[in-house]
Design an enzyme around this catalytic site. Sequence first.
Site, mmCIF file in Angstrom:
data_model
loop_
_atom_site.group_PDB
_atom_site.id
_atom_site.type_symbol
_atom_site.label_atom_id
_atom_site.label_comp_id
_atom_site.label_asym_id
_atom_site.label_seq_id
_atom_site.Cartn_x
_atom_site.Cartn_y
_atom_site.Cartn_z
ATOM 1 N N ALA A 13 -127.404 -30.640 -11.346
ATOM 2 C CA ALA A 13 -126.105 -31.224 -11.706
ATOM 3 C C ALA A 13 -126.255 -32.508 -12.509
ATOM 4 O O ALA A 13 -125.577 -32.703 -13.522
ATOM 5 C CB ALA A 13 -125.284 -31.478 -10.452
ATOM 6 N N ASP A 14 -127.141 -33.402 -12.098
ATOM 7 C CA ASP A 14 -127.310 -34.671 -12.807
ATOM 8 C C ASP A 14 -127.948 -34.472 -14.175
ATOM 9 O O ASP A 14 -127.614 -35.160 -15.132
ATOM 10 C CB ASP A 14 -128.132 -35.648 -11.966
ATOM 11 C CG ASP A 14 -129.536 -35.152 -11.699
ATOM 12 O OD1 ASP A 14 -129.671 -33.992 -11.265
ATOM 13 O OD2 ASP A 14 -130.496 -35.905 -11.925
ATOM 14 N N GLN A 15 -128.834 -33.499 -14.302
ATOM 15 C CA GLN A 15 -129.533 -33.268 -15.567
ATOM 16 C C GLN A 15 -128.609 -32.700 -16.638
ATOM 17 O O GLN A 15 -128.785 -32.971 -17.825
ATOM 18 C CB GLN A 15 -130.709 -32.332 -15.338
ATOM 19 C CG GLN A 15 -131.741 -32.944 -14.418
ATOM 20 C CD GLN A 15 -132.863 -31.989 -14.106
ATOM 21 O OE1 GLN A 15 -133.267 -31.205 -14.950
ATOM 22 N NE2 GLN A 15 -133.378 -32.060 -12.896
ATOM 23 N N HIS A 36 -127.426 -39.265 -6.611
ATOM 24 C CA HIS A 36 -128.223 -39.201 -7.844
ATOM 25 C C HIS A 36 -127.348 -38.770 -9.015
ATOM 26 O O HIS A 36 -127.457 -39.312 -10.118
ATOM 27 C CB HIS A 36 -129.395 -38.229 -7.641
ATOM 28 C CG HIS A 36 -130.504 -38.443 -8.605
ATOM 29 N ND1 HIS A 36 -130.784 -37.570 -9.618
ATOM 30 C CD2 HIS A 36 -131.406 -39.454 -8.729
ATOM 31 C CE1 HIS A 36 -131.806 -38.003 -10.312
ATOM 32 N NE2 HIS A 36 -132.205 -39.150 -9.793
#
Length: 75
Positions: A13-15, A36
Amino acid sequence: QVTKGAQVDRYAADQLLLYLALTGGGAYTVAEVTEHTRTAAWVIEQFLPVKTIAEKLESSPCHKLSMVSTSGAER
């Protein structure tokens, strides 16, 4: 994580946020919005004219993460 109905697991999700920001926005669902992911969204917002919106879906255990452009709007 994806088996809960989410399009993306919590580890990716963060990437994916950076790609959404660079392409002008978009959205996907995740089972959990991690700290994060929140931090990555904040860092991206410091460098690019975008806003991240995380909202709990009513009909699902998932959250929707959206990235929208704020260019032309006052930040």
